[in-house]
Write a protein that holds these residues in place. Sequence first.
Motif, PDB file in Angstrom:
ATOM      1  N   LEU A  24      -7.531   4.206  14.408  1.00 11.86           N
ATOM      2  CA  LEU A  24      -6.416   3.517  15.075  1.00 11.86           C
ATOM      3  C   LEU A  24      -6.157   4.150  16.438  1.00 11.86           C
ATOM      4  CD1 LEU A  24      -4.021   3.411  11.982  1.00 11.86           C
ATOM      5  CD2 LEU A  24      -5.347   1.497  12.878  1.00 11.86           C
ATOM      6  N   LEU A  83      -5.589   7.232  16.956  1.00 12.47           N
ATOM      7  CA  LEU A  83      -4.578   8.274  16.785  1.00 12.47           C
ATOM      8  C   LEU A  83      -5.220   9.525  16.212  1.00 12.47           C
ATOM      9  CD1 LEU A  83      -1.868   6.086  15.017  1.00 12.47           C
ATOM     10  CD2 LEU A  83      -1.761   6.968  17.359  1.00 12.47           C
ATOM     11  N   PHE A 112      -4.805  -5.098  12.638  1.00 16.96           N
ATOM     12  CA  PHE A 112      -4.065  -6.278  12.128  1.00 16.96           C
ATOM     13  C   PHE A 112      -4.872  -7.562  12.361  1.00 16.96           C
ATOM     14  CE2 PHE A 112      -0.422  -3.290  12.471  1.00 16.96           C
ATOM     15  CZ  PHE A 112      -0.090  -3.298  11.123  1.00 16.96           C
ATOM     16  N   ASP A 143       3.412   3.636   8.180  1.00 12.64           N
ATOM     17  CA  ASP A 143       3.480   2.182   8.334  1.00 12.64           C
ATOM     18  C   ASP A 143       3.023   1.847   9.755  1.00 12.64           C
ATOM     19  OD1 ASP A 143       4.140  -0.446   8.722  1.00 12.64           O
ATOM     20  OD2 ASP A 143       5.951  -0.347   7.506  1.00 12.64           O
ATOM     21  N   ILE A 144       1.850   1.250   9.855  1.00  9.55           N
ATOM     22  CA  ILE A 144       1.222   1.048  11.171  1.00  9.55           C
ATOM     23  C   ILE A 144       2.064   0.117  12.046  1.00  9.55           C
ATOM     24  CG2 ILE A 144      -0.910   0.282  12.326  1.00  9.55           C
ATOM     25  CD1 ILE A 144      -2.380   1.041   9.688  1.00  9.55           C
ATOM     26  N   LYS A 145       2.827  -0.764  11.411  1.00  8.47           N
ATOM     27  CA  LYS A 145       3.670  -1.701  12.196  1.00  8.47           C
ATOM     28  C   LYS A 145       4.720  -0.933  13.009  1.00  8.47           C
ATOM     29  CE  LYS A 145       4.937  -4.427   8.700  1.00  8.47           C
ATOM     30  NZ  LYS A 145       4.149  -3.921   7.571  1.00  8.47           N
ATOM     31  N   ARG A 157      -7.271  -8.563   9.681  1.00  9.52           N
ATOM     32  CA  ARG A 157      -6.597  -9.159   8.514  1.00  9.52           C
ATOM     33  C   ARG A 157      -6.058 -10.549   8.842  1.00  9.52           C
ATOM     34  NH1 ARG A 157      -7.434  -4.119   8.583  1.00  9.52           N
ATOM     35  NH2 ARG A 157      -7.833  -3.049   6.615  1.00  9.52           N
ATOM     36  N   VAL A 167       0.816  -1.226   0.000  1.00 10.67           N
ATOM     37  CA  VAL A 167       0.000   0.000   0.000  1.00 10.67           C
ATOM     38  C   VAL A 167       0.849   1.276   0.000  1.00 10.67           C
ATOM     39  CG1 VAL A 167      -2.004  -1.132   1.077  1.00 10.67           C
ATOM     40  CG2 VAL A 167      -0.301  -0.014   2.540  1.00 10.67           C
ATOM     41  N   PHE A 220       8.761  13.476   9.977  1.00  8.44           N
ATOM     42  CA  PHE A 220       7.775  13.713   8.918  1.00  8.44           C
ATOM     43  C   PHE A 220       7.586  15.205   8.657  1.00  8.44           C
ATOM     44  CE2 PHE A 220       6.193   9.434  10.142  1.00  8.44           C
ATOM     45  CZ  PHE A 220       6.160   8.870   8.885  1.00  8.44           C
ATOM     46  N   GLY A 235      -0.668  12.950  12.498  1.00  8.86           N
ATOM     47  CA  GLY A 235       0.537  13.343  13.241  1.00  8.86           C
ATOM     48  C   GLY A 235       1.583  14.011  12.375  1.00  8.86           C
ATOM     49  N   LYS A 247      -6.352 -15.657   7.742  1.00  9.48           N
ATOM     50  CA  LYS A 247      -5.266 -16.612   7.490  1.00  9.48           C
ATOM     51  C   LYS A 247      -5.508 -17.902   8.280  1.00  9.48           C
ATOM     52  CE  LYS A 247      -2.588 -12.618   6.485  1.00  9.48           C
ATOM     53  NZ  LYS A 247      -2.020 -11.431   7.088  1.00  9.48           N
ATOM     54  N   PHE A 291      -4.383   8.111   2.329  1.00 16.61           N
ATOM     55  CA  PHE A 291      -4.919   8.089   3.683  1.00 16.61           C
ATOM     56  C   PHE A 291      -3.849   8.517   4.685  1.00 16.61           C
ATOM     57  CE2 PHE A 291      -8.480   4.621   3.266  1.00 16.61           C
ATOM     58  CZ  PHE A 291      -9.249   5.522   2.554  1.00 16.61           C
ATOM     59  N   GLY A 292      -4.300   9.132   5.773  1.00 16.94           N
ATOM     60  CA  GLY A 292      -3.417   9.447   6.881  1.00 16.94           C
ATOM     61  C   GLY A 292      -2.189  10.199   6.415  1.00 16.94           C
ATOM     62  N   GLY A 293      -1.015   9.637   6.735  1.00 17.05           N
ATOM     63  CA  GLY A 293       0.237  10.254   6.316  1.00 17.05           C
ATOM     64  C   GLY A 293       0.313  10.449   4.808  1.00 17.05           C
ATOM     65  N   PHE A 318       4.381   1.823  14.681  1.00 18.08           N
ATOM     66  CA  PHE A 318       3.919   2.469  15.916  1.00 18.08           C
ATOM     67  C   PHE A 318       4.232   1.605  17.144  1.00 18.08           C
ATOM     68  CE2 PHE A 318       0.691   4.567  12.972  1.00 18.08           C
ATOM     69  CZ  PHE A 318       1.430   5.733  12.879  1.00 18.08           C
TER      70      PHE A 318
HETATM   71  C1  3H9 Z   1      -0.955   7.529   9.877  1.00 19.39           C
HETATM   72  O1  3H9 Z   1      -0.817   7.652   8.696  1.00 19.39           O
HETATM   73  C2  3H9 Z   1      -0.404   8.496  10.873  1.00 19.39           C
HETATM   74  C3  3H9 Z   1       0.046   9.746  10.189  1.00 19.39           C
HETATM   75  O2  3H9 Z   1      -0.762  10.815  10.601  1.00 19.39           O
HETATM   76  C4  3H9 Z   1       1.513  10.053  10.351  1.00 19.39           C
HETATM   77  C5  3H9 Z   1       2.050  10.025  11.726  1.00 19.39           C
HETATM   78  C6  3H9 Z   1       3.444  10.530  11.930  1.00 19.39           C
HETATM   79  N1  3H9 Z   1       0.776   0.124   7.368  1.00 19.39           N
HETATM   80  O3  3H9 Z   1      -6.374  -3.763   4.141  1.00 19.39           O
HETATM   81  P1  3H9 Z   1      -5.714  -4.672   3.163  1.00 19.39           P
HETATM   82  C7  3H9 Z   1      -1.240  -4.003   5.107  1.00 19.39           C
HETATM   83  S1  3H9 Z   1      -1.760   6.185  10.526  1.00 19.39           S
HETATM   84  C8  3H9 Z   1       1.193  -1.153   7.381  1.00 19.39           C
HETATM   85  O4  3H9 Z   1      -6.008  -6.122   3.249  1.00 19.39           O
HETATM   86  P2  3H9 Z   1      -7.193  -3.477   1.005  1.00 19.39           P
HETATM   87  C9  3H9 Z   1      -2.313  -4.864   5.707  1.00 19.39           C
HETATM   88  O5  3H9 Z   1      -2.007  -5.209   7.033  1.00 19.39           O
HETATM   89  C10 3H9 Z   1      -2.188   5.222   9.087  1.00 19.39           C
HETATM   90  N2  3H9 Z   1       0.552  -2.140   6.755  1.00 19.39           N
HETATM   91  O6  3H9 Z   1      -5.929  -4.185   1.652  1.00 19.39           O
HETATM   92  C11 3H9 Z   1      -2.315  -6.049   4.774  1.00 19.39           C
HETATM   93  O7  3H9 Z   1      -1.233  -6.893   5.136  1.00 19.39           O
HETATM   94  P3  3H9 Z   1      -1.358  -8.503   4.996  1.00 19.39           P
HETATM   95  C12 3H9 Z   1      -3.318   5.803   8.345  1.00 19.39           C
HETATM   96  C13 3H9 Z   1      -0.566  -1.827   6.098  1.00 19.39           C
HETATM   97  O8  3H9 Z   1      -6.869  -3.336  -0.424  1.00 19.39           O
HETATM   98  C14 3H9 Z   1      -1.998  -5.438   3.426  1.00 19.39           C
HETATM   99  O9  3H9 Z   1      -1.376  -4.168   3.721  1.00 19.39           O
HETATM  100  N3  3H9 Z   1      -3.716   4.931   7.278  1.00 19.39           N
HETATM  101  C15 3H9 Z   1      -1.068  -0.522   6.066  1.00 19.39           C
HETATM  102  O10 3H9 Z   1      -8.442  -4.163   1.409  1.00 19.39           O
HETATM  103  C16 3H9 Z   1      -3.205  -5.184   2.558  1.00 19.39           C
HETATM  104  O11 3H9 Z   1      -4.147  -4.435   3.311  1.00 19.39           O
HETATM  105  C17 3H9 Z   1      -4.611   3.955   7.448  1.00 19.39           C
HETATM  106  O12 3H9 Z   1      -5.180   3.813   8.504  1.00 19.39           O
HETATM  107  C18 3H9 Z   1      -0.339   0.482   6.732  1.00 19.39           C
HETATM  108  N4  3H9 Z   1      -0.744   1.772   6.717  1.00 19.39           N
HETATM  109  O13 3H9 Z   1      -7.260  -2.030   1.682  1.00 19.39           O
HETATM  110  C19 3H9 Z   1      -4.901   3.076   6.254  1.00 19.39           C
HETATM  111  N5  3H9 Z   1      -2.216  -0.498   5.352  1.00 19.39           N
HETATM  112  O14 3H9 Z   1      -1.644  -8.738   3.556  1.00 19.39           O
HETATM  113  C20 3H9 Z   1      -4.947   1.643   6.668  1.00 19.39           C
HETATM  114  C21 3H9 Z   1      -2.409  -1.763   4.937  1.00 19.39           C
HETATM  115  O15 3H9 Z   1      -0.069  -8.974   5.512  1.00 19.39           O
HETATM  116  N6  3H9 Z   1      -5.141   0.770   5.555  1.00 19.39           N
HETATM  117  N7  3H9 Z   1      -1.416  -2.571   5.384  1.00 19.39           N
HETATM  118  O16 3H9 Z   1      -2.516  -8.889   5.893  1.00 19.39           O
HETATM  119  C22 3H9 Z   1      -6.342   0.594   4.958  1.00 19.39           C
HETATM  120  O17 3H9 Z   1      -7.324   1.238   5.278  1.00 19.39           O
HETATM  121  C23 3H9 Z   1      -6.428  -0.454   3.887  1.00 19.39           C
HETATM  122  O18 3H9 Z   1      -5.336  -1.315   4.049  1.00 19.39           O
HETATM  123  C24 3H9 Z   1      -6.417   0.103   2.439  1.00 19.39           C
HETATM  124  C25 3H9 Z   1      -6.263  -1.101   1.446  1.00 19.39           C
HETATM  125  C26 3H9 Z   1      -7.744   0.823   2.168  1.00 19.39           C
HETATM  126  C27 3H9 Z   1      -5.271   1.039   2.230  1.00 19.39           C
END
Ligand code: 3H9
Length: 710
Positions: free
Chosen positions: A133, A135, A285, A64-66, A288, A23, A82, A138, A292, A105-107, A68
Amino acid sequence: MSDLVTLTRDGEIGIITVNNPPVNALSPGVPEGISAAIEEVTKDDSIKGAILIGSGQTFIAGADIKEFGKVTSGERKEGIDFLGVLLAIEDCSKPVVAAIHGTAFGGGLEVAMAFHYRVAIASAQVGQPEVKLGLIPGAAGTQRLPRLAGVAKAVQMCADGNPVKASEALAAGIIDAVVDGVDAAALQQGAVEFLRGKLAAGEKPRKTRERNEKLGDEASNGPIFAAAREMAKKAARGMMAPQAAIDAVEAATRLSFAEGCAREAELFKQCLFSDQSKALIHVFFGEREVSKIPDVPKDTPLIDIKSAAIVGAGTMGGGIAMNYANAGIPVLLKETTQEALDKGMATIRRNYENSVKKGRFSQEVMDKRMALITPTLSWAGFETADIVTEAVFEGMALKKEIFAELDRICKPGAILASNTSTLDVDEIASATSRPEYVIGHHYFSPANVMRLLEIVRGKATNKQVIATSMALARRLKKIGVLVGNCYGFVGNRMLHQYGREAQFLVEEGAKPQEVDAALYKFGMAMGPLAVGDLAGLDVGWRIRKEHAHLEKPGVRKPLVADQLCERGRYGQKTGAGWYRYDENRKPIPDAEVDQLIEELAAQAGIRRRTITEEEIIERTQYALINEGAKILEEGIALRAVDIDIVYLNGYGYPAWRGGPMWYADTVGLKKVYDRVCRFHEEHGELWTPAPLLRRLAEEGKSFAQYDKKS
Ligand code: 3H9
């Protein structure tokens, strides 16, 4: 620059591409790579401007949420700067454009907002989902978004975390143009053309942080923040992040950009280290992880589900039919009498009409969905269905009769699913000659709304049927959790213990409204006794009668619910249950119930005493956790997190507590175990401590650690 971020050229335009599948999250190396690319763009005289694009299916979907967890555990000391990276982008002397497809999204959105312009394809979405999340944005999201979108829109997006589509983002001023095309290649071309247009016009790029014209004033902003706080209090009851997000946007309207960023950073840190955020990241997490299945490989071939059939058009059958129709799958809906069938179809129609009235979808969509549901009184058509779901009254004899019939009628390879909520799936399967095609699909009421689908694996169920069921859950927009076969599976088996303790507490001296209020305050969507009234107390009464032969003599059992049913108090549907109900279905404590409770307690020799809120929480939560530990050890749930996901999506458990097993970890398993032992001494056999709970408590471990090893 690394492989994570590349800089290529299209003539005089630099193309910065992020390559961090799946992503394009801002993992270590990505922000630094973008920074280095911007530096290169600035230095290279042959480059007149640049675009940033994500490779694959999406723009940057956030931090990258991992990472945090590494920060909060102390594993990583240094955070990524950032804010510094974004300032450098914004200060770039050449015009730069963020080109968005998929999700920013987010960052990801925060990066995009530091660019001078943003363009997107029509299917793109942008959002600040951090509150989901636990949060807040940020990386200056709470400071730049109000400058682009205005205060009302920014506060809404940061506080509810819901994404907006490209068209809405354009109208709000978050993006500057929607470009034609459906994929990354078209987007890149559109973004380059957009930038060339700006270069040709000689337009001076503006820094978002200097755009103050939409920030409003005290008088206009006051009501916006007050309304947002009220809304967040209701919609995200108990959660701290939405309130913090509102505070941070408010800071943007009162402070300079730099001071606003400092305030945001302070609030972000508070949220990041909170139990709520840790719990919600666990949930992210976990949702997701549950897909599995260790012994069912990802590439297991699936059964093609092109048509479905359902036996029983009651509340559950009708809701399940709607799920199929909503997913575009034609479905037969069978009843035994015309009256029941008409009633079932009328309920479906009414549900859809309400959605149209509320603007959720158009009349045309409703008509299409209704046309996919074919009511029937006969078995004709079942022979071609790829999946049949039985959703009749919860009685073993009837279910076996139906499965024997399905075995005769259905084609080989069709999935035969039972929506049983408690019964033995193997016994149901034994009525067929093909138990490998029999599985439990336990939906939660209302089946067209609740997200959980417990998928119950029988001892013979084959892997293809399991893999297809998991994939089908996604198609039906549910979260499928695979569970083992036992009385009540995961959810209802645990609920049984929880409900039992709620009733014992009432018998021992707590008022029904005190039990419900304590658990509502804990974060549950509703208290357990009010839930009983909503679902209908007669349902459990009937099940208890069916299972009376399994009761152990001498073991305490709740006294009141059955007596309420004997008096015709089935809950909301009869206007009375644990509470009385007025015409608006408002529960009113009832002296008659108090009297009944006192009488039954006296007859049973139960000593009545004052019960504290703490005891209500401990007795009900630890009952869930102790049973959860048994379920885990028996392998009925694959992981502790699977139990959490069941509870969050099927039982109104507060997501910010992470689910019952995660909650146990936050309390500490030693404390939970000690209390369970005390309750065991006081209340006897029903509180026998789960051996796994004892073992983990003694080893100083958590359920999360147990999951990592399993
Ligand atoms: C943030 O940004 C804070 C900021 O303000 C900055 C601070 C300094 N990180 O959901 P899927 C993995 S907070 C790490 O099945 P889809 C997910 O675990 C963040 N991993 O796909 C999965 O892994 P696995 C704000 C991530 O197509 C794989 O990617 N952003 C992340 O159904 C596929 O994901 C969010 O909250 C991530 N950010 O949906 C967005 N995102 O295959 C969170 C995904 O090993 N993400 N993974 O199980 C989502 O909403 C959905 O994943 C998205 C894709 C819509 C993007």
